[in-house]
Design an enzyme around this catalytic site. Structure first.
Site, PDB file in Angstrom:
ATOM      1  N   SER A  17      -4.076  -8.269  11.026  1.00 27.62           N
ATOM      2  CA  SER A  17      -4.533  -6.919  11.347  1.00 27.62           C
ATOM      3  C   SER A  17      -5.870  -7.003  12.071  1.00 27.62           C
ATOM      4  CB  SER A  17      -4.713  -6.105  10.064  1.00 27.62           C
ATOM      5  OG  SER A  17      -5.653  -5.077  10.288  1.00 27.62           O
ATOM      6  N   HIS A  42      -0.875  -6.732  14.073  1.00 27.33           N
ATOM      7  CA  HIS A  42      -0.833  -5.399  13.464  1.00 27.33           C
ATOM      8  C   HIS A  42      -2.004  -4.584  14.011  1.00 27.33           C
ATOM      9  CE1 HIS A  42       0.098  -2.748   9.956  1.00 27.33           C
ATOM     10  NE2 HIS A  42      -1.208  -2.608   9.843  1.00 27.33           N
ATOM     11  N   ASP A  44      -4.075  -1.300  13.846  1.00 27.21           N
ATOM     12  CA  ASP A  44      -4.382  -0.161  12.973  1.00 27.21           C
ATOM     13  C   ASP A  44      -4.977   0.971  13.789  1.00 27.21           C
ATOM     14  OD1 ASP A  44      -3.698  -0.877  10.196  1.00 27.21           O
ATOM     15  OD2 ASP A  44      -4.997  -2.582  10.620  1.00 27.21           O
ATOM     16  N   MET A  46      -6.300   4.755  13.840  1.00 30.25           N
ATOM     17  CA  MET A  46      -6.830   5.769  12.905  1.00 30.25           C
ATOM     18  C   MET A  46      -7.487   6.911  13.676  1.00 30.25           C
ATOM     19  SD  MET A  46      -8.601   3.314  10.121  1.00 30.25           S
ATOM     20  CE  MET A  46      -7.822   1.806   9.554  1.00 30.25           C
ATOM     21  N   HIS A  75       0.428   0.570  13.470  1.00 28.55           N
ATOM     22  CA  HIS A  75       0.404   1.309  12.199  1.00 28.55           C
ATOM     23  C   HIS A  75      -0.393   2.581  12.441  1.00 28.55           C
ATOM     24  CE1 HIS A  75      -1.198   1.315   7.757  1.00 28.55           C
ATOM     25  NE2 HIS A  75      -0.410   2.337   8.018  1.00 28.55           N
ATOM     26  N   MET A  77      -2.118   5.596  11.466  1.00 30.68           N
ATOM     27  CA  MET A  77      -2.728   6.349  10.355  1.00 30.68           C
ATOM     28  C   MET A  77      -3.358   7.587  10.973  1.00 30.68           C
ATOM     29  SD  MET A  77      -4.246   3.114   8.274  1.00 30.68           S
ATOM     30  CE  MET A  77      -4.119   2.065   9.716  1.00 30.68           C
ATOM     31  N   MET A 146       1.749   0.253   1.368  1.00 29.75           N
ATOM     32  CA  MET A 146       0.289   0.060   1.352  1.00 29.75           C
ATOM     33  C   MET A 146      -0.155  -0.410  -0.033  1.00 29.75           C
ATOM     34  SD  MET A 146      -0.850   0.686   4.351  1.00 29.75           S
ATOM     35  CE  MET A 146      -2.577   0.441   3.946  1.00 29.75           C
ATOM     36  N   ASP A 181       0.612  -4.216   3.193  1.00 29.58           N
ATOM     37  CA  ASP A 181      -0.656  -4.094   3.926  1.00 29.58           C
ATOM     38  C   ASP A 181      -1.781  -3.711   2.962  1.00 29.58           C
ATOM     39  OD1 ASP A 181      -2.661  -3.556   5.765  1.00 29.58           O
ATOM     40  OD2 ASP A 181      -1.577  -1.952   6.796  1.00 29.58           O
ATOM     41  N   GLY A 182      -2.754  -4.614   2.848  1.00 29.97           N
ATOM     42  CA  GLY A 182      -3.945  -4.304   2.058  1.00 29.97           C
ATOM     43  C   GLY A 182      -4.223  -5.328   0.974  1.00 29.97           C
TER      44      GLY A 182
HETATM   45  C1  DX5 Z   1      -6.027  -0.409   6.132  1.00 32.01           C
HETATM   46  C2  DX5 Z   1      -5.200  -1.048   7.194  1.00 32.01           C
HETATM   47  C3  DX5 Z   1      -4.970  -2.499   7.029  1.00 32.01           C
HETATM   48  C4  DX5 Z   1      -6.210  -3.324   6.901  1.00 32.01           C
HETATM   49  C5  DX5 Z   1      -5.901  -4.334   5.881  1.00 32.01           C
HETATM   50  O1  DX5 Z   1      -5.820   0.949   6.119  1.00 32.01           O
HETATM   51  O2  DX5 Z   1      -3.940  -0.431   7.314  1.00 32.01           O
HETATM   52  O3  DX5 Z   1      -4.093  -3.010   8.018  1.00 32.01           O
HETATM   53  O4  DX5 Z   1      -6.627  -3.957   8.067  1.00 32.01           O
HETATM   54  O5  DX5 Z   1      -7.042  -5.031   5.678  1.00 32.01           O
HETATM   55  P1  DX5 Z   1      -7.216  -6.173   4.614  1.00 32.01           P
HETATM   56  O6  DX5 Z   1      -6.184  -7.229   4.897  1.00 32.01           O
HETATM   57  O7  DX5 Z   1      -8.593  -6.618   4.890  1.00 32.01           O
HETATM   58  O8  DX5 Z   1      -7.048  -5.544   3.250  1.00 32.01           O
HETATM   59 ZN    ZN Z   2      -2.443  -1.396   8.608  1.00 36.75          ZN
END
Ligand code: DX5
Ligand code: ZN
Length: 225
Positions: A17, A42, A44, A46, A75, A77, A146, A181-182
């Site tokens: 990510s 990946h 992200d 937002m 992804h 969000m 998640m 993820d997370g």
């Molecule tokens: C958080 C993201 C993730 C994030 C995960 O909302 O969707 O993709 O980058 O980060 P780590 O692996 O650091 O928990």
């Molecule tokens: Zn993500």
């Protein structure tokens, strides 16, 4: 460019990510992770509304596409995934995951994504029950669970959320990818693989390390031996 496809189910994929990467050197970051043999990255996305954080939009993705032939797993969000999906597809993403928490007619949206010739994913936040996606999960190419609250990298793994992976895997069977993820690191990776995940997103565990390649290899070793 050759059409990039989601790796066929049956393999464990480490999916870095970019959230914890050096955003000022994104092109180089994707080049480096490719050297570690990853097939996907990946992204992200937002909007500051669905989550209290902001990242990148289609213009950045389009420029990154010129530097990378990795599979782009977006992804979203964001509150209005339908509104922005075409722009992300035009920018070069190969897969879009949206959140069930903001979509009232998920089956319809999955069809729209397939009609745009990309693969589709649905995501549940830690507090959302699997029941919310029970009917539509089998229509997806990948389901995302998640294991932190969406919005930030480097958070602590939420074990009760990871347990839902087991139920999701039962619903979708072996032919649909289950992504997690997370909070994925060398300790939690084997746990989620044990629950049935095959696509492991990792941000902090890779990009907080100077040697990204060694970090990816360590993750792979932790879950695949
Ligand atoms: C958080 C993201 C993730 C994030 C995960 O909302 O969707 O993709 O980058 O980060 P780590 O692996 O650091 O928990
Ligand atoms: Zn993500």
């Amino acid at each position: 460019m050759v059409k990039l496809r989601l790796p066929k189910p049956g393999t464990i994929e480490i999916n870095p990510s970019i959230l914890s990467s050096d955003f000022a050197a994104l092109a180089n970051e994707t080049t480096v992770i490719k050297q570690a043999g990853v097939k996907m990255v990946h992204l992200d996305i937002m909007d500051g509304h669905f989550v209290p954080n902001l990242t990148i939009g289609p213009p950045v993705v389009a420029k990154l596409r010129l530097h990378s032939n990795l599979f782009f797993d977006a992804h979203l969000m964001i509150c209005e995934p339908r509104k922005y999906a075409p722009a992300f597809v035009k920018a070069g993403v190969n897969h879009i995951t949206f959140h069930i928490e903001v979509e009232k007619r998920p089956a319809e949206f999955i069809k729209i994504l397939h009609d745009m010739d990309i693969t589709a994913g649905i995501c549940i936040n830690p507090e959302t029950p699997v029941k919310a996606i029970e009917k539509v999960a089998p229509l997806c190419d990948m389901v995302l669970v998640m294991t932190v609250h969406s919005g930030f990298g480097g958070q602590k793994f939420i074990h009760y959320a990871a347990k839902k992976i087991h139920t999701v895997r039962k619903i979708v069977g072996p032919d649909i990818r289950v992504e997690v993820d997370g909070g994925i690191d060398v300790k939690t990776a084997p746990i989620v693989v044990g629950y049935g995940a095959d696509t492991l997103v990792a941000g902090h565990a890779i990009f907080s390390k100077k040697d990204r390649i060694a970090a990816i290899k360590a993750l792979r070793k932790a879950c695949c031996g």
